[in-house]
Scaffold this active site. Sequence first.
Site, PDB file in Angstrom:
ATOM      1  N   VAL A  10      57.656 158.737  27.587  1.00 50.80           N
ATOM      2  CA  VAL A  10      58.431 159.496  28.414  1.00 50.80           C
ATOM      3  C   VAL A  10      59.929 159.451  28.118  1.00 50.80           C
ATOM      4  O   VAL A  10      60.731 160.638  27.946  1.00 50.80           O
ATOM      5  CB  VAL A  10      58.237 159.040  30.070  1.00 50.80           C
ATOM      6  CG1 VAL A  10      59.450 159.761  30.848  1.00 50.80           C
ATOM      7  CG2 VAL A  10      56.842 159.711  30.443  1.00 50.80           C
ATOM      8  N   GLY A  19      56.926 150.877  22.495  1.00 53.20           N
ATOM      9  CA  GLY A  19      57.684 152.121  22.152  1.00 53.20           C
ATOM     10  C   GLY A  19      57.262 152.221  20.513  1.00 53.20           C
ATOM     11  O   GLY A  19      56.867 151.150  19.905  1.00 53.20           O
ATOM     12  N   SER A  60      59.552 149.679  29.917  1.00 57.89           N
ATOM     13  CA  SER A  60      58.737 148.799  30.599  1.00 57.89           C
ATOM     14  C   SER A  60      57.232 149.256  30.015  1.00 57.89           C
ATOM     15  O   SER A  60      57.199 150.350  29.653  1.00 57.89           O
ATOM     16  CB  SER A  60      58.623 148.986  32.139  1.00 57.89           C
ATOM     17  OG  SER A  60      57.527 148.041  32.654  1.00 57.89           O
ATOM     18  N   ALA A  78      63.560 154.307  36.603  1.00 65.05           N
ATOM     19  CA  ALA A  78      62.250 154.852  36.688  1.00 65.05           C
ATOM     20  C   ALA A  78      61.456 153.653  37.262  1.00 65.05           C
ATOM     21  O   ALA A  78      60.801 152.806  36.906  1.00 65.05           O
ATOM     22  CB  ALA A  78      61.704 154.718  35.153  1.00 65.05           C
ATOM     23  N   TYR A 117      53.214 144.907  37.368  1.00 65.84           N
ATOM     24  CA  TYR A 117      54.108 145.957  37.174  1.00 65.84           C
ATOM     25  C   TYR A 117      54.521 146.438  38.548  1.00 65.84           C
ATOM     26  O   TYR A 117      55.526 146.503  38.722  1.00 65.84           O
ATOM     27  CB  TYR A 117      53.096 146.876  36.546  1.00 65.84           C
ATOM     28  CG  TYR A 117      53.475 148.593  36.374  1.00 65.84           C
ATOM     29  CD1 TYR A 117      54.809 148.450  35.333  1.00 65.84           C
ATOM     30  CD2 TYR A 117      53.253 149.462  36.776  1.00 65.84           C
ATOM     31  CE1 TYR A 117      55.213 149.748  35.081  1.00 65.84           C
ATOM     32  CE2 TYR A 117      53.640 150.655  36.690  1.00 65.84           C
ATOM     33  CZ  TYR A 117      54.823 150.742  35.818  1.00 65.84           C
ATOM     34  OH  TYR A 117      55.206 151.887  35.483  1.00 65.84           O
ATOM     35  N   ARG A 122      45.210 154.402  28.856  1.00 67.22           N
ATOM     36  CA  ARG A 122      45.442 155.290  29.735  1.00 67.22           C
ATOM     37  C   ARG A 122      44.505 156.324  29.765  1.00 67.22           C
ATOM     38  O   ARG A 122      43.957 156.823  28.734  1.00 67.22           O
ATOM     39  CB  ARG A 122      46.509 155.997  29.968  1.00 67.22           C
ATOM     40  CG  ARG A 122      47.686 155.013  30.611  1.00 67.22           C
ATOM     41  CD  ARG A 122      48.928 155.384  31.002  1.00 67.22           C
ATOM     42  NE  ARG A 122      49.960 155.390  29.874  1.00 67.22           N
ATOM     43  CZ  ARG A 122      51.270 155.537  29.884  1.00 67.22           C
ATOM     44  NH1 ARG A 122      51.875 155.941  31.115  1.00 67.22           N
ATOM     45  NH2 ARG A 122      51.949 155.671  28.806  1.00 67.22           N
TER      46      ARG A 122
HETATM   47  N1  UDP Z   1      40.000 155.863  33.600  1.00 74.37           N
HETATM   48  C1  UDP Z   1      38.886 156.249  33.316  1.00 74.37           C
HETATM   49  N2  UDP Z   1      38.537 156.099  31.877  1.00 74.37           N
HETATM   50  C2  UDP Z   1      39.208 155.416  30.787  1.00 74.37           C
HETATM   51  C3  UDP Z   1      40.591 155.164  31.343  1.00 74.37           C
HETATM   52  C4  UDP Z   1      40.999 155.433  32.603  1.00 74.37           C
HETATM   53  O1  UDP Z   1      38.002 156.662  34.208  1.00 74.37           O
HETATM   54  O2  UDP Z   1      38.808 155.450  29.827  1.00 74.37           O
HETATM   55  C5  UDP Z   1      40.300 156.067  34.909  1.00 74.37           C
HETATM   56  C6  UDP Z   1      41.171 154.847  35.455  1.00 74.37           C
HETATM   57  O3  UDP Z   1      40.087 153.790  36.127  1.00 74.37           O
HETATM   58  C7  UDP Z   1      41.984 155.305  36.830  1.00 74.37           C
HETATM   59  C8  UDP Z   1      42.321 156.735  35.890  1.00 74.37           C
HETATM   60  O4  UDP Z   1      41.647 156.923  35.184  1.00 74.37           O
HETATM   61  O5  UDP Z   1      41.112 155.809  38.017  1.00 74.37           O
HETATM   62  C9  UDP Z   1      43.823 156.657  35.654  1.00 74.37           C
HETATM   63  O6  UDP Z   1      43.972 155.594  34.816  1.00 74.37           O
HETATM   64  P1  UDP Z   1      45.215 155.175  34.215  1.00 74.37           P
HETATM   65  O7  UDP Z   1      44.975 154.059  33.244  1.00 74.37           O
HETATM   66  O8  UDP Z   1      45.456 156.285  33.055  1.00 74.37           O
HETATM   67  O9  UDP Z   1      46.362 155.142  34.917  1.00 74.37           O
HETATM   68  P2  UDP Z   1      46.729 154.525  36.449  1.00 74.37           P
HETATM   69  O10 UDP Z   1      46.716 155.749  37.318  1.00 74.37           O
HETATM   70  O11 UDP Z   1      45.504 153.927  36.927  1.00 74.37           O
HETATM   71  O12 UDP Z   1      47.918 153.648  36.462  1.00 74.37           O
END
Ligand code: UDP
Length: 314
Positions: free
Chosen positions: A12, A36, A75, A114, A145, A186
């Site tokens: 970001v 980063g 972070s 942020a 976090y 993510r």
């Molecule tokens: N998630 C998933 N499969 C993956 C990675 C994440 O289903 O391979 C799900 C995770 O359990 C969460 C959502 O996607 O419910 C978003 O996860 P992310 O880690 O992107 O961000 P969060 O909002 O949890 O910080």
Amino acid sequence: MRILVSGGAGFVPSHLCDQLLGQGHEVVAVDNFITGHRRNLATLSPQPGFQLVEANVSLPLDLPGRFDRVYHMASPASPIDYVELPFDTLYAGSDGTRNLLERARNDGARFLLASTSEVYGDPAVHPQTEDYWGNVNPVGVRSVYDEAKRYAEALTMAYRRYHGVQTRIVRIFNTFGPRMRPNDGRVMPAFCSQALRGEALTVFGDGQQTRSLCYVTDLVAGIVGLMESDLGEPCNVGNPHEMTMLQLAQHINRFTGNTAGIVFRPLPQDDPTRRRPDISRARAAFGWEPKVGFEEGVAATVAHFRTLMERGEL
Ligand code: UDP
């Protein structure tokens, strides 16, 4: 203006640097490169008005000159990062916030923190408004976090009330777009990488948990809009377009033509069941709305991961 962006080489913040430089400001990005990447700033580094400094903002900083604006973006910011880098995560929110608030105070600069939708934890109120206090596990794996950001918000408000620093707090919701790290854990990098490799997408739990995904340039426009507004209270910035993670997986498979399907994996601890920002405050205070449609954002993001794959980095 002369502007400091901490964590400038991150996903970001690197887009924030782009936007600020594009507006004609001078930008100093600071990063210690634990999450980063220099590559995110490759197009900026040769430009006049841009400087990249390697430093950890949680330690005393030696940056010459005076700043007009300080954006504290540094972070680790994905659930697997919190597990691997718990102390860096805690210190970026605590000592890093303190260092940069002190800097803003001494320079007479305006300061933006942020923060995150994680301050709402697994929310009992839906959609989340800024006056909801949250439902956070203070000792769970995500707490390094969540609690660091909650402390950072408290510290920011204390500097505002007791030292008169001009502060802003943005609560950032899930964001996606080019420059995300393929292996940051993510959901968007995971799904895009798996789909492009022709693998089944790993949906955690039953996939009924929801997120609301904002395209990165929209988010950055909201962050800059907040900084330049006179809103001292915390402000959500995110896209209210909510979907289940199962729907997201199906969409990515359809978009990429991936026929490997979906596999279900265990849900991580304290994974929020639903999340959607109420953005009334941002709309009213500085007229912000997300503009980039979900499908357009997915196309740009998949293109980014495709480029990484062609370079052998996926
Ligand atoms: N998630 C998933 N499969 C993956 C990675 C994440 O289903 O391979 C799900 C995770 O359990 C969460 C959502 O996607 O419910 C978003 O996860 P992310 O880690 O992107 O961000 P969060 O909002 O949890 O910080």
